[in-house]
Design an enzyme around this catalytic site. Structure first.
Site, mmCIF file in Angstrom:
data_model
loop_
_atom_site.group_PDB
_atom_site.id
_atom_site.type_symbol
_atom_site.label_atom_id
_atom_site.label_comp_id
_atom_site.label_asym_id
_atom_site.label_seq_id
_atom_site.Cartn_x
_atom_site.Cartn_y
_atom_site.Cartn_z
ATOM 1 C CG MET A 31 -1.909 -1.182 1.155
ATOM 2 S SD MET A 31 -3.415 -0.888 2.070
ATOM 3 C CE MET A 31 -2.773 -0.644 3.710
ATOM 4 C CG HIS A 35 8.427 0.430 6.120
ATOM 5 N ND1 HIS A 35 8.694 -0.931 6.136
ATOM 6 C CD2 HIS A 35 7.108 0.554 6.416
ATOM 7 C CE1 HIS A 35 7.585 -1.583 6.450
ATOM 8 N NE2 HIS A 35 6.603 -0.715 6.614
ATOM 9 C CG HIS A 38 6.923 -1.889 2.273
ATOM 10 N ND1 HIS A 38 6.838 -0.776 3.060
ATOM 11 C CD2 HIS A 38 5.689 -2.464 2.300
ATOM 12 C CE1 HIS A 38 5.607 -0.655 3.533
ATOM 13 N NE2 HIS A 38 4.897 -1.673 3.105
ATOM 14 C CD GLN A 62 -6.158 -3.720 2.257
ATOM 15 O OE1 GLN A 62 -6.080 -4.248 1.152
ATOM 16 N NE2 GLN A 62 -5.162 -3.764 3.121
ATOM 17 N N GLY A 148 5.003 -10.260 3.621
ATOM 18 C CA GLY A 148 5.729 -10.238 4.882
ATOM 19 C C GLY A 148 5.022 -11.041 5.965
ATOM 20 C CE LYS A 150 3.965 -4.840 11.546
ATOM 21 N NZ LYS A 150 2.672 -4.430 11.082
ATOM 22 C CG ASP A 151 0.569 -7.344 7.450
ATOM 23 O OD1 ASP A 151 -0.213 -6.697 8.141
ATOM 24 O OD2 ASP A 151 1.582 -6.843 6.915
ATOM 25 C CB VAL A 177 12.350 -5.551 8.397
ATOM 26 C CG1 VAL A 177 13.453 -4.535 8.658
ATOM 27 C CG2 VAL A 177 12.727 -6.469 7.239
ATOM 28 N NE ARG A 188 -3.022 1.507 9.771
ATOM 29 C CZ ARG A 188 -3.431 0.478 9.023
ATOM 30 N NH1 ARG A 188 -2.810 -0.686 9.090
ATOM 31 N NH2 ARG A 188 -4.448 0.614 8.196
HETATM 32 P P1 AMP Z 1 1.449 -2.947 3.474
HETATM 33 O O1 AMP Z 1 1.985 -1.872 2.596
HETATM 34 O O2 AMP Z 1 1.396 -2.583 4.919
HETATM 35 O O3 AMP Z 1 0.166 -3.544 2.952
HETATM 36 O O4 AMP Z 1 2.509 -4.116 3.409
HETATM 37 C C1 AMP Z 1 2.906 -4.670 2.176
HETATM 38 C C2 AMP Z 1 3.708 -5.903 2.422
HETATM 39 O O5 AMP Z 1 4.875 -5.584 3.173
HETATM 40 C C3 AMP Z 1 2.939 -6.962 3.222
HETATM 41 O O6 AMP Z 1 3.214 -8.244 2.676
HETATM 42 C C4 AMP Z 1 3.526 -6.797 4.599
HETATM 43 O O7 AMP Z 1 3.453 -7.975 5.383
HETATM 44 C C5 AMP Z 1 4.956 -6.441 4.277
HETATM 45 N N1 AMP Z 1 5.568 -5.768 5.418
HETATM 46 C C6 AMP Z 1 5.115 -4.674 6.067
HETATM 47 N N2 AMP Z 1 5.903 -4.379 7.115
HETATM 48 C C7 AMP Z 1 6.868 -5.326 7.147
HETATM 49 C C8 AMP Z 1 7.981 -5.595 8.003
HETATM 50 N N3 AMP Z 1 8.248 -4.821 9.053
HETATM 51 N N4 AMP Z 1 8.754 -6.665 7.729
HETATM 52 C C9 AMP Z 1 8.480 -7.467 6.672
HETATM 53 N N5 AMP Z 1 7.457 -7.275 5.821
HETATM 54 C C10 AMP Z 1 6.656 -6.222 6.059
#
Ligand code: AMP
Length: 287
Positions: A31, A35, A38, A62, A148, A150-151, A177, A188
């Site tokens: 999204m 950082h 990603h 979502q 990740g 993370k989710d 990470v 966030r």
């Molecule tokens: P988002 O932009 O938050 O939807 O995240 C996009 C992708 O990056 C998802 O697959 C997340 O799980 C992954 N992601 C976000 N933060 C981290 C992190 N700290 N470490 C590893 N992957 C991450």
């Protein structure tokens, strides 16, 4: 040079062209507000694949009406610079009309895995996630998709969706990470005030306490969850949503911890809701 594409048909054309030349395609759905978390996904994709597409789309499906859709950080120029530095060939950044030209009437819903944990407080969230990820996979075509840990629940759902619907995608899960003090990187985190930022380390600290308990032989999920919750409760700026012990693939709660599990936590720090998780394994039996 990384190209920015907004048209789904154009993205598909480029990736089809790459596949026709025998190149392996990697897809990194995000999204935006990219950082180092990603970046680690993009790095992995660039290592594994010949052509990497990073998608940047803040998916309205979502977000619930009371969530942070409008406030969600949008930093496309910086995102393109990061993706480019990491070696991505293309950034796919469609607008809402390109992704949803008509109000959507088809939803991908993964039973059971979407219930509980994040699904408890965000009942429409995962249908939005699986629907947009299914669309991105359709648009991109056969590829490896990088997600990740993370989710963690999202990753489990996406794996299950791909298996259930025979999608031509190989899902690759990547480790979390973290900042040096343990806080999991998240777009966030920028909402946190300095005091809240300091308090936010309580999530990873609580998970570490839970994982240590499991590692020391605690077999009762209730006791592990209570130990995690107690650490969060001791931080006045944090309010616990859940502390949970789950099997890593099905996300079901074990009756007894006799195999590796995943510890998952969600808490609000100030007004920002944060999630984190950690693997935990019971001690090996003697002998
Ligand atoms: P988002 O932009 O938050 O939807 O995240 C996009 C992708 O990056 C998802 O697959 C997340 O799980 C992954 N992601 C976000 N933060 C981290 C992190 N700290 N470490 C590893 N992957 C991450």
């Amino acid at each position: 040079m990384t190209d920015v594409v907004g048209d789904p048909i154009e993205l598909r054309r480029r990736l089809d062209e790459a596949r026709a030349k025998g190149k392996r395609v990697g897809l990194v759905p995000t999204m935006g507000a990219l950082h180092a978390g990603h970046r680690s996904l993009i790095d992995r994709a660039v290592t594994d694949c010949d052509v990497v597409a990073v998608t940047v789309f803040v998916n309205p499906l979502q977000f619930a009406p009371d969530e942070d859709l409008d406030a969600y950080p949008r930093t496309l120029d910086d995102d393109v610079a990061l993706a480019s530095a990491a070696g991505a060939a293309v950034v796919f950044a469609p607008d809402d009309a390109a992704m949803y030209p008509e109000p959507i009437r088809t939803v991908v819903h993964v039973e059971e895995l979407s219930v509980g944990l994040e699904g408890a407080s965000r009942p429409t969230h995962f249908d939005g996630v699986t629907t947009v990820v299914a669309k991105l996979f359709q648009i991109a075509g056969p590829c490896r998709g990088y997600f990740g840990e993370k989710d963690f629940q999202q990753l489990a759902l996406v794996r299950r969706m791909v298996a259930d619907l025979s999608m031509p995608v190989e899902v690759v899960g990547c480790p979390i990470v973290r900042e040096p003090d343990g806080l999991a990187l998240s777009s966030r985190n920028r909402y946190l005030s300095p005091d809240e930022r300091a308090a936010a380390t309580v999530l990873s600290q609580a998970l570490a306490v839970g994982a240590a308990a499991v590692g020391n032989g605690e077999r009762d999920p209730d006791d592990v969850e209570a130990a995690v919750a107690a650490v969060i409760a001791a931080e006045p700026r944090a309010a616990l949503d859940y502390a949970a012990v789950r099997r890593p693939d099905t996300l079901q709660r074990p009756e007894i911890i006799d195999e590796p599990v995943r510890l998952l936590v969600a808490a609000t720090v100030g007004t920002t809701r944060l999630i984190d998780n950690l693997a935990a394994a019971p001690p090996l039996p003697p002998g």
